[in-house]
Design an enzyme around this catalytic site. Sequence first.
Site, mmCIF file in Angstrom:
data_model
loop_
_atom_site.group_PDB
_atom_site.id
_atom_site.type_symbol
_atom_site.label_atom_id
_atom_site.label_comp_id
_atom_site.label_asym_id
_atom_site.label_seq_id
_atom_site.Cartn_x
_atom_site.Cartn_y
_atom_site.Cartn_z
ATOM 1 N N GLN A 196 0.843 -1.194 0.000
ATOM 2 C CA GLN A 196 0.000 0.000 0.000
ATOM 3 C C GLN A 196 0.879 1.245 0.000
ATOM 4 O O GLN A 196 1.216 1.782 1.056
ATOM 5 C CB GLN A 196 -0.950 0.010 1.191
ATOM 6 C CG GLN A 196 -1.946 1.143 1.082
ATOM 7 C CD GLN A 196 -3.083 1.036 2.059
ATOM 8 O OE1 GLN A 196 -3.286 0.030 2.712
ATOM 9 N NE2 GLN A 196 -3.852 2.099 2.160
ATOM 10 N N PHE A 197 1.228 1.709 -1.213
ATOM 11 C CA PHE A 197 2.125 2.856 -1.319
ATOM 12 C C PHE A 197 1.502 4.119 -0.738
ATOM 13 O O PHE A 197 2.204 5.057 -0.399
ATOM 14 C CB PHE A 197 2.563 3.078 -2.765
ATOM 15 C CG PHE A 197 1.564 3.809 -3.622
ATOM 16 C CD1 PHE A 197 1.657 5.186 -3.784
ATOM 17 C CD2 PHE A 197 0.538 3.135 -4.249
ATOM 18 C CE1 PHE A 197 0.745 5.869 -4.563
ATOM 19 C CE2 PHE A 197 -0.377 3.802 -5.031
ATOM 20 C CZ PHE A 197 -0.287 5.177 -5.192
ATOM 21 N N THR A 198 0.181 4.157 -0.567
ATOM 22 C CA THR A 198 -0.450 5.366 -0.038
ATOM 23 C C THR A 198 -0.096 5.620 1.424
ATOM 24 O O THR A 198 -0.366 6.714 1.934
ATOM 25 C CB THR A 198 -1.986 5.324 -0.209
ATOM 26 O OG1 THR A 198 -2.505 4.176 0.462
ATOM 27 C CG2 THR A 198 -2.354 5.285 -1.689
#
Length: 149
Positions: free
Chosen positions: A78-80
């Site tokens: 989850q790069f966010t």
Amino acid sequence: MRVLAQRVSEASVRVDGDIIGQIGEGLLLLVCAMQGDDEAAVDKMAARVAKLRIFCDDQGRMNRALADTGGTALVVSQFTLAADLRSGNRPGFSQAAAPDLGKALYLRFAESLRALGIAVETGRFGADMKVSLLNDGPVTIWMDSADRA
């Protein structure tokens, strides 16, 4: 590396309608490799997660780790988690590791957990995933290997 750990009764991840990872009791681990992360940071974070005592003992106290319970981990990229909102309302993600490195470190994190005796299911790096979970507690713990949070 940033990890958001959620103690769950169950969790699953779907891609294109198909379940690609599913667990019962354990941890849903949302994972983001950050710029400057390396394999040593990833291995250290995996060890920290494996030893995280957030499961209840016989007295109802959070005193047991994932390895103590026989639980499993669902590791989802989850790069966010790298969101930077210091400059307004639209998040920037420039602190996240580049995609090639991010994927390699994400896979390394899952393998490091397996090497510590944790059963691991994964999502698919870069895919549009649908994650379902039944949060237990709820217990949600934020971890950052560089203590940036």
